[in-house]
Design a protein around this motif. Sequence first.
Motif, short mmCIF file in Angstrom:
data_model
loop_
_atom_site.label_atom_id
_atom_site.label_comp_id
_atom_site.label_asym_id
_atom_site.label_seq_id
_atom_site.Cartn_x
_atom_site.Cartn_y
_atom_site.Cartn_z
N GLY A 31 33.11 40.89 46.45
CA GLY A 31 34.41 40.77 47.31
C GLY A 31 34.14 40.35 48.93
N THR A 32 32.98 40.34 49.23
CA THR A 32 32.89 40.27 50.71
C THR A 32 32.93 38.79 51.03
N GLY A 47 41.13 35.32 46.87
CA GLY A 47 41.34 36.74 46.10
C GLY A 47 42.24 37.48 46.43
N ASN A 48 42.51 38.78 46.32
CA ASN A 48 43.75 39.46 46.18
C ASN A 48 43.37 40.94 47.15
N ASN A 49 44.37 41.52 47.58
CA ASN A 49 44.37 42.67 48.29
C ASN A 49 43.26 42.62 49.19
N THR A 81 37.85 41.34 49.73
CA THR A 81 39.00 40.87 48.82
C THR A 81 38.58 41.44 47.54
N HIS A 82 39.55 41.30 46.51
CA HIS A 82 39.10 41.71 45.07
C HIS A 82 39.24 40.54 44.09
N PHE A 83 38.31 40.14 43.43
CA PHE A 83 38.15 39.08 42.50
C PHE A 83 38.54 39.69 40.95
N VAL A 87 35.28 36.39 37.63
CA VAL A 87 35.80 35.25 38.20
C VAL A 87 35.59 35.00 39.68
N VAL A 88 35.34 33.82 40.03
CA VAL A 88 35.56 33.48 41.45
C VAL A 88 36.32 32.30 41.30
#
Length: 267
Positions: A31-32, A47-49, A81-83, A87-88
């Motif tokens: 997530g970095t 990503g999200n959040n 971020t959150h994946f 999945v990317v």
Amino acid sequence: MLKTLLIIIFIMIFMLTFNVNSSTLILYYNGTVISHVVDQKCESLVGNNISDLVVYGSKYNISNNKIYFYNITNITIKYETHFQPGVVDVKEPYVMNITVIIPDNFTLNYVDPSPSSFQVVGKNYYIQFNSSNITLLYSSIISTKSKENSLSLFYILIFIIITVNILFGYLIYKERKVIRIKKNQDISTEIESGTEVELPEDPHLNDRDIMVLEAIKKGNITLSDIVKYTKLPKTTTYRRIKKLISLGYIKEVKKDGRIFYIIDDKK
């Protein structure tokens, strides 16, 4: 303070590593995200959040998951971020150099488009693209092996339980068989010695009792004759005889060292 220093050092290495004349994006599987934007007014956040967002080189605002810059020269962005697991997925408004970093104990299941470069650095895969949109699916080899190991342990446990139950059942069968053999031997000893066998008082005659009684009525008056006639086991025949004696249907007569069984006329 130490965390900020590490971020600055990482960004410096990043800027030295990649061509600063084009926009670049680095994503680590956990997530970095680090991005270097050149001559672009916006960039889509991946990503999200999104959290821990840091922007160097411009003021900015965020709208509809996009970050807009006031200065469009050289801008560096860093955030977490959150994946979705495994999945990317990247969708940017323009073509840029994108690098995805995942550990080498993961396996790639799907990559689109084809990467422009694939390198192994230390214990990581560096997968590079020159595109605006990429999709990368991966899975953990360790996780798969762990599931396989767990499944193997489950089957081993089931096998052990079944084996123990079979052995336990076999031991019970052997013990009962020994008890039955010993009981028959004891009865045979009693038959040979002429000792009375204690039987439960049951005034009703069953099929075997009737078979033995009919055999005696037809003139089979020794134990061996009765056994031959009824084809019952010797111990079973002897029990039936003792029951018939106790109920008064027949009587035992000893003559010249032999034992005979005859109908009791008193019944």
